[in-house]
Design a protein around this motif. Structure first.
Motif, short mmCIF file in Angstrom:
data_model
loop_
_atom_site.label_atom_id
_atom_site.label_comp_id
_atom_site.label_asym_id
_atom_site.label_seq_id
_atom_site.Cartn_x
_atom_site.Cartn_y
_atom_site.Cartn_z
N GLY A 12 0.67 -1.23 0.06
CA GLY A 12 0.07 0.04 -0.08
C GLY A 12 0.92 1.47 -0.14
O GLY A 12 0.57 2.36 0.62
N MET A 13 1.94 1.27 -0.58
CA MET A 13 2.66 2.63 -0.84
C MET A 13 2.07 3.53 -1.44
O MET A 13 1.29 3.24 -2.44
N PRO A 14 2.17 4.89 -1.25
CA PRO A 14 1.44 5.66 -2.02
C PRO A 14 1.80 5.94 -3.53
O PRO A 14 2.81 5.34 -3.84
N PHE A 15 0.74 6.12 -4.34
CA PHE A 15 0.33 6.11 -5.49
C PHE A 15 0.72 4.83 -6.32
O PHE A 15 0.70 4.93 -7.53
N LEU A 16 0.57 3.92 -5.67
CA LEU A 16 0.55 2.33 -6.40
C LEU A 16 -0.82 2.13 -6.05
O LEU A 16 -1.49 2.65 -5.27
N THR A 17 -1.34 1.01 -6.77
CA THR A 17 -2.61 0.57 -6.85
C THR A 17 -3.30 0.15 -5.48
O THR A 17 -4.33 0.65 -5.04
N GLY A 18 -2.46 -0.64 -4.34
CA GLY A 18 -2.86 -1.06 -3.37
C GLY A 18 -3.31 0.00 -2.41
O GLY A 18 -3.88 -0.22 -1.74
N PHE A 19 -2.65 1.12 -2.66
CA PHE A 19 -2.67 2.31 -1.59
C PHE A 19 -4.25 2.81 -1.74
O PHE A 19 -4.65 3.25 -0.55
N TYR A 20 -4.68 2.76 -3.08
CA TYR A 20 -5.88 3.68 -3.11
C TYR A 20 -7.14 2.89 -2.72
O TYR A 20 -8.37 3.24 -2.60
N SER A 21 -7.04 1.40 -2.30
CA SER A 21 -8.25 0.69 -1.91
C SER A 21 -8.11 0.31 -0.27
O SER A 21 -8.69 0.32 0.57
N LYS A 22 -6.79 -0.17 -0.35
CA LYS A 22 -6.42 -0.65 1.29
C LYS A 22 -6.46 0.27 2.35
O LYS A 22 -7.05 0.17 3.48
N ASP A 23 -5.84 1.37 2.05
CA ASP A 23 -6.01 2.32 3.06
C ASP A 23 -7.40 2.97 3.10
O ASP A 23 -7.93 3.60 4.39
N VAL A 24 -8.47 2.98 2.24
CA VAL A 24 -9.66 3.40 2.21
C VAL A 24 -10.47 2.30 3.15
O VAL A 24 -11.30 2.90 4.08
N ILE A 25 -10.23 1.13 3.00
CA ILE A 25 -10.62 0.16 3.86
C ILE A 25 -10.68 0.55 5.25
O ILE A 25 -11.35 0.54 6.22
N LEU A 26 -9.46 0.87 5.67
CA LEU A 26 -9.13 1.06 7.02
C LEU A 26 -9.76 2.47 7.33
O LEU A 26 -10.09 2.67 8.66
N GLU A 27 -9.65 3.60 6.75
CA GLU A 27 -10.43 4.62 6.95
C GLU A 27 -11.73 4.48 7.36
O GLU A 27 -12.42 4.94 8.29
N VAL A 28 -12.68 3.97 6.59
CA VAL A 28 -13.89 3.64 6.80
C VAL A 28 -14.16 2.62 7.96
O VAL A 28 -15.26 2.82 8.62
N ALA A 29 -13.29 1.71 8.26
CA ALA A 29 -13.41 0.96 9.60
C ALA A 29 -13.30 1.97 10.61
O ALA A 29 -14.10 1.53 11.54
N TYR A 30 -12.35 2.95 10.83
CA TYR A 30 -12.28 3.93 11.83
C TYR A 30 -13.64 4.90 11.82
O TYR A 30 -14.00 4.96 12.78
N ALA A 31 -13.84 5.14 10.77
CA ALA A 31 -15.10 6.23 10.59
C ALA A 31 -16.53 5.49 10.85
O ALA A 31 -17.56 6.22 10.91
N THR A 32 -16.67 4.45 11.02
CA THR A 32 -18.07 3.58 11.40
C THR A 32 -18.25 3.83 12.93
O THR A 32 -19.59 3.78 13.14
N TYR A 33 -17.51 4.00 13.73
CA TYR A 33 -17.50 4.17 14.93
C TYR A 33 -18.48 3.36 15.62
O TYR A 33 -19.52 3.31 16.20
#
Length: 661
Positions: free
Chosen positions: A392-413
């Motif tokens: 998930g290094m920045p600007f590679l493919t995995g970064f744009y989906s893997k980090d979003v999954i973790l962000e929505v996991a925290y944002a679900t509260y």
């Protein structure tokens, strides 16, 4: 056009399978590659027409089952979710077919292998294009069958036999859960087609079912049973043990199973059933927790694996955990986005690993490699791209989906979502650690292998290089190019194919999280990668001392033996079942009850009677007189009984006739 997408791989499989001995390996490869490439081109047109044009397509072929209210058709549904899966499956499968013609070029059974690969792709296409649960189950079972055939392709190897049987049996557990879920759907909805079931889901939120004599909400029960099916196919915690052992098959098989077909079926099932799962809140919580635990478990296990393909296999298991807990958080579009991204760089990693294994004489132990950076520079570059995308290094493919999954996991509260977030973040640290460890042991460390093998190591043929290059391009750019289309705010790409209740939308909240929470997983990845590089670049002495210490040895053994799941299953489940089967069902029932009452008992009775009758044939007159007397008495009684029965029958007949007259 749409039917050709599905059935062209079947045509290639049949031609290669039945006429492979006349076509030869090269001819079978050309036929199957042509069919898959044409299917991919048609899938691209379907993606433009359905995904970008918004023209969803439904094709009805013919009725299949007609029994009272149970009605099933052969029909195909092409919506946004389907065409995304079609692009991924056909593209990866085409490249794997091209790669296989070179990688397996010396195998005398190459036509059979190409036939199995095409059949595998066909069943996956049946699964993703099905219009109802029963037709989907056909593709579901078909990919399970083909995985058995491909894992066991080298059937003279005992380990391949064991791995194939294990994959089949473990998946039977998940398939049984899915079958029960489909039965429950028919009981509740009276139908099994997607349109009817999803339309009626909001009306049955209060409906209950009795399961093991326990009354529970029907939709929650159905959601859990469907998830059990996904656990089996997508190798989630508990039914994950088949996935690492599946590495006994040829490397192209591993790439196809892990990147585009079998293991993605569970994630696709959850995304497809989103209109149903949205009304199963308890099921979604369970899905989130199991997904987070799987991501963490598989990532920690991969830290100390020494087999090159097993490290990547556990990586697949970990990434599937991310996709599953994204589905549990009602972010199905993000899960499918990560599924598509993951397919490209995971296929790149597996096929690059195959190139390494091919170059070093089929050696898979990373501790016996090292120093391959100068011998295999192109493969090294491809491995670096795939590993960085996985991290998930920045600007590679995995970064744009893997980090979003973790962000929505925290944002679900919620407790389940934050549990998944922290486990996923620590899994990101472990992912970076074992990815850099793999690169260090194979390419950067001092050579540790046989001198003769290392001196003869060289890059594969140009078709293998072309395949790796074609996979490297989407591994770098497809995440950036498709992010706004798939998960951008306000996008209407998915249409009605994915449904999420307004109360479960959390991707907007993820945009307004604090920066520290957003970059925490990325910091974990950078920290894990840097630590691994320092420790493994030149075999740090402190690492050796820590591994040989008491605590280090115990932890290493625990992780290397996969958290002892196999030992627990073998000692407490498998062995007890085998003992029960031998001592009870085989010895007591089969050999005891059935055979004593059946053929074995009958033969014993006949033999004993024959042996007794032989004693009367002694030549003495009194023996024969006794036999004659007893025979006359028996036959006399039988004659009298028959005569009396006839007389009674005649009287009854006469009495009946008299009554009728």
């Amino acid at each position: 056009m749409y039917l050709n997408i599905v059935f062209l791989p079947l045509v290639g499989s049949l031609i290669s399978g039945f006429f492979g001995r006349f076509l030869g390996g090269r001819g079978a490869g050309i036929i199957t590659i042509f069919c898959l490439a044409l299917s991919f081109c048609l899938s691209s047109l379907a993606f433009y027409e359905v995904g970008l044009g918004g023209c969803f397509t439904y094709i009805y072929l013919m009725p299949w089952f007609e029994s009272d209210s149970f009605h099933v058709d052969w029909a195909f549904c092409f919506d946004s979710l389907t065409v995304v899966m079609l692009i991924v499956v056909t593209f990866i499968s085409t490249l794997v077919h091209v790669y296989s013609t070179e990688y397996m070029g010396g195998d005398p059974h190459l036509p059979r292998f190409m036939s199995y690969l095409s059949l595998f792709t066909f069943f996956m296409l049946i699964l993703v294009t099905a219009d109802n649960f029963v037709q989907m189950f056909v593709g579901w079972e078909g990919v399970g069958l083909c995985s058995y055939l491909l894992i066991n392709f080298w059937f003279t190897r005992i380990q391949a036999n064991k791995a194939a049987i294990k994959a089949m049996l473990v998946n039977r557990v998940g398939d049984f859960g899915l079958a029960l879920g489909i039965f429950g759907i028919f009981i509740c909805f009276g139908a099994v087609d997607y349109a009817t079931v999803f339309a009626l889901s909001p009306q049955l939120t209060s409906y209950t079912l009795s399961f093991f004599n326990i009354n529970c909400r029907a939709l929650d029960l159905i959601g859990i049973l469907l998830f059990v099916g996904a656990v089996g196919k997508s190798a989630q915690l508990g039914l994950h043990t088949w996935l690492p052992d599946a590495m006994e098959g040829p490397t192209p098989v591993s790439a196809l199973i892990h990147a585009a077909t079998m293991v993605t079926a569970g994630v696709f099932l959850l995304a497809r059933c989103s209109p149903l799962l949205e009304y199963c809140p308890k099921s979604l919580s369970i899905i989130s927790v199991v997904g987070g635990m799987t991501a963490f478990f598989a990532a920690t296990t991969a830290l100390v694996q020494n087999d090159l393909k097993r490290v990547i296999a556990y990586s697949t298991c970990s990434q599937l955990g991310y996709m599953i807990f994204a589905c549990g958080l009602s972010n199905y579009s993000v899960a499918v986005f990560h599924l598509a991204n993951h397919a490209f760089f995971k296929a790149l990693l597996f096929l690059s690993a195959g190139s390494v294994i091919h170059a070093v004489g089929d050696e898979q132990d990373m501790r016996k490699m090292g120093g391959l950076r100068k011998l295999l520079p192109f493969t090294y570059a491809m491995m670096v791209i795939g590993s960085l995308a996985l991290m998930g290094m920045p600007f590679l493919t995995g970064f744009y989906s893997k980090d979003v999954i973790l962000e929505v996991a925290y944002a679900t509260y919620s407790k389940a979502s934050h549990f998944a977030y922290w486990l996923g973040s620590f899994a990101a640290f472990c992912t970076a650690f074992y990815s850099i460890r793999l690169l260090s042991l194979c390419f950067l460390a001092e050579p540790n292998g046989s001198r003769s093998l290392l001196l003869s190591a060289s890059e594969g043929s140009w078709p293998m290089g072309v395949v790796l290059g074609l996979l490297a391009v989407p591994s770098m750019f497809i995440g950036y190019l498709s992010r706004d289309l798939f998960i951008g705010l306000g996008t209407n790409f998915w249409g009605n194919s994915i449904f999420c209740l307004p109360t479960n939308l959390s991707i907007i909240d993820a945009e307004f999280m604090s920066t520290s929470i957003k970059i925490f997983p990325l910091c974990c990845s950078i920290l894990g990668g840097g630590l691994s590089f320092i420790l493994y670049k030149s075999y740090n002495k402190n690492l050796f001392l820590w591994k040989t210490s008491l605590l280090g040895r115990q932890l290493y053994t625990f992780l290397n033996r996969k958290w002892l799941f196999d030992k627990v299953y073998n000692d407490f489940l498998t062995q007890n079942l085998l003992d029960f089967g031998y001592h009870f069902t085989y010895k007591a029932i089969d050999r005891g009850l059935i055979e004593s009452l059946g053929p074995f008992g009958l033969s014993n009775v006949l033999l004993s009677q024959v042996n007794q009758s032989r004693t009367w044939h002694s030549g003495y007159l009194y023996h024969y007189l006794v036999t004659l007397v007893w025979s006359n008495l028996i036959f006399g009684f039988l004659f009298l009984f028959a005569a009396q029965s006839l007389r009674i029958c005649a009287l009854l007949t006469f009495f009946v006739l008299w009554l009728t007259l």
